[in-house]
Design an enzyme around this catalytic site. Structure first.
Site, PDB file in Angstrom:
ATOM      1  N   GLU A  24       8.520  -4.154  11.103  1.00  0.00           N
ATOM      2  CA  GLU A  24       8.999  -2.868  10.602  1.00  0.00           C
ATOM      3  C   GLU A  24       9.507  -1.973  11.727  1.00  0.00           C
ATOM      4  O   GLU A  24       8.816  -1.751  12.721  1.00  0.00           O
ATOM      5  CB  GLU A  24       7.875  -2.154   9.832  1.00  0.00           C
ATOM      6  CG  GLU A  24       8.323  -0.840   9.237  1.00  0.00           C
ATOM      7  CD  GLU A  24       7.372  -0.274   8.185  1.00  0.00           C
ATOM      8  OE1 GLU A  24       7.639   0.850   7.723  1.00  0.00           O
ATOM      9  OE2 GLU A  24       6.386  -0.943   7.823  1.00  0.00           O
TER      10      GLU A  24
ATOM     11  N   GLU B  15      -1.995  -5.568   8.587  1.00  0.00           N
ATOM     12  CA  GLU B  15      -1.250  -4.973   9.700  1.00  0.00           C
ATOM     13  C   GLU B  15      -1.980  -5.181  11.015  1.00  0.00           C
ATOM     14  O   GLU B  15      -3.187  -4.966  11.099  1.00  0.00           O
ATOM     15  CB  GLU B  15      -1.075  -3.464   9.474  1.00  0.00           C
ATOM     16  CG  GLU B  15      -0.177  -3.122   8.297  1.00  0.00           C
ATOM     17  CD  GLU B  15       0.034  -1.612   8.145  1.00  0.00           C
ATOM     18  OE1 GLU B  15      -0.399  -0.835   9.036  1.00  0.00           O
ATOM     19  OE2 GLU B  15       0.630  -1.206   7.142  1.00  0.00           O
TER      20      GLU B  15
ATOM     21  N   ASP C 192       0.840  -1.200   0.000  1.00  0.00           N
ATOM     22  CA  ASP C 192       0.000   0.000   0.000  1.00  0.00           C
ATOM     23  C   ASP C 192       0.879   1.256   0.000  1.00  0.00           C
ATOM     24  O   ASP C 192       0.386   2.372  -0.095  1.00  0.00           O
ATOM     25  CB  ASP C 192      -0.998  -0.002   1.166  1.00  0.00           C
ATOM     26  CG  ASP C 192      -0.340  -0.156   2.526  1.00  0.00           C
ATOM     27  OD1 ASP C 192       0.893  -0.118   2.609  1.00  0.00           O
ATOM     28  OD2 ASP C 192      -1.081  -0.322   3.528  1.00  0.00           O
ATOM     29  N   SER C 193       2.214   1.040   0.032  1.00  0.00           N
ATOM     30  CA  SER C 193       3.167   2.144  -0.187  1.00  0.00           C
ATOM     31  C   SER C 193       3.002   2.717  -1.597  1.00  0.00           C
ATOM     32  O   SER C 193       3.525   3.790  -1.905  1.00  0.00           O
ATOM     33  CB  SER C 193       4.611   1.663   0.019  1.00  0.00           C
ATOM     34  OG  SER C 193       4.821   0.406  -0.609  1.00  0.00           O
TER      35      SER C 193
ATOM     36  N   ASP D 271      -1.015  -6.152  -0.184  1.00  0.00           N
ATOM     37  CA  ASP D 271      -1.518  -5.489   1.023  1.00  0.00           C
ATOM     38  C   ASP D 271      -3.033  -5.297   0.937  1.00  0.00           C
ATOM     39  O   ASP D 271      -3.544  -4.823  -0.088  1.00  0.00           O
ATOM     40  CB  ASP D 271      -0.879  -4.093   1.181  1.00  0.00           C
ATOM     41  CG  ASP D 271       0.381  -4.125   2.025  1.00  0.00           C
ATOM     42  OD1 ASP D 271       0.536  -5.044   2.842  1.00  0.00           O
ATOM     43  OD2 ASP D 271       1.223  -3.214   1.868  1.00  0.00           O
TER      44      ASP D 271
ATOM     45  N   LYS E 104      -1.559  -9.408   2.848  1.00  0.00           N
ATOM     46  CA  LYS E 104      -0.860  -8.961   4.058  1.00  0.00           C
ATOM     47  C   LYS E 104      -1.745  -7.984   4.806  1.00  0.00           C
ATOM     48  O   LYS E 104      -2.344  -7.087   4.200  1.00  0.00           O
ATOM     49  CB  LYS E 104       0.493  -8.306   3.712  1.00  0.00           C
ATOM     50  CG  LYS E 104       1.247  -7.802   4.963  1.00  0.00           C
ATOM     51  CD  LYS E 104       2.703  -7.483   4.676  1.00  0.00           C
ATOM     52  CE  LYS E 104       2.929  -6.149   4.035  1.00  0.00           C
ATOM     53  NZ  LYS E 104       2.557  -4.981   4.891  1.00  0.00           N
TER      54      LYS E 104
END
Length: 272
Positions: free
Chosen positions: A190, A123, A52-53, A91, A121
């Site tokens: 991270e 978070e 999602d970067s 993501d 993925k």
């Protein structure tokens, strides 16, 4: 969707587990488009993360929060078409899984069906356990993400190193164990202290991929635009630049502009 070529051994979640067991480090980079994915895949990368970067790198947003599920699927489709070997992880973007486990399942099914990606993925730890469980029960592989979780930037208020305090470090270890118990095949850690990351990698059997988490983990991930030096605005301590493509690209563009202005391009050979 990429058609698998015979003779090319695809990277699977099972192989990543075997790599950890034999002590072989896992290489992972982000990718957001077909051309870059093809280059990275042919170079031999193990895992490609459709991160999602893309919100920052491709769309110019300040955070990862604005990117939508539809946009993530578009990027993932583009990446999958360029890949023959690497495992493609996508993501699940902010706001498309935190609400409920059924929303998480819907979003993850859309990603898998519409993009052809190989895993998703998400978070968070304990707070998203129900969502992780629900997605896994549908047969969708899940990679966890702990430590600095950029989708929670407004909660943390800063992108600084996480889990320095003992309480947060304890929660991180228990979250990692929980994600393993639920059935996640790997976890990204991270921006956490190196020693703690090493402790987590030893505490669980699944691969731990670090970004700014030191050398004691099972693999490393970087954002490809940072690693190639295309993006010059971002210089965290954990980043190693393997090229200076910003300068190379700027020189090339300026060369093109000059040749056009000087009437040097196109020449006779370059004309029909």
């Amino acid at each position: 969707m990429s058609v698998h070529k015979p003779g090319i051994k695809k990277v699977t979640t099972h192989q990543l587990q075997a790599m950890k067991e034999r002590g072989e480090k896992i290489s992972m980079l982000t990718a957001y488009d077909f051309t870059m994915a093809k280059v990275l895949d042919q170079a031999g990368i193990d895992v490609l993360l459709v991160g999602d970067s893309a919100s920052n790198v491709m769309a110019g947003h300040e955070t990862t929060l604005p990117i939508t599920l539809d946009q993530m699927i578009y990027h993932a489709q583009s990446v999958v078409r360029g890949v023959d070997r690497a495992l493609v992880v996508v993501d699940v973007p902010f706001g498309s899984y935190q609400g409920s486990s059924s929303e998480a399942l819907r979003s993850s099914i859309r990603i898998m069906k519409e993009s052809g990606g190989h895993a998703v993925k998400m978070e968070g730890g304990e707070e998203i356990a129900d969502s992780v469980k629900r997605v896994l029960s549908a047969g969708i592989p899940v990679m966890g993400h702990l430590g600095l979780t950029p989708q929670s930037i407004y909660k943390f208020g800063t992108y600084s190193v996480r889990a320095k305090e003992e309480e947060e470090a304890k929660k991180l270890i228990s979250d990692a164990k929980l994600l393993e118990e639920l059935g996640c095949f790997a976890i990204v850690l991270e921006k956490i202290p190196s020693a703690l990351a090493g402790e987590v990698a030893k505490a669980v059997k699944i691969p731990i991929i670090g970004i700014g988490a030191g050398p004691e983990v099972d693999g490393q991930v970087l954002v490809v635009h940072d690693m190639l030096g295309i993006n010059k605005d971002f210089s965290p301590r954990f980043l190693r630049r393997y090229a200076d493509l910003h300068t190379i690209m700027t020189d090339a563009v300026q060369g093109f502009i000059k040749d056009v202005k000087d009437r040097d391009f196109p020449n006779e050979k370059e004309s029909y």
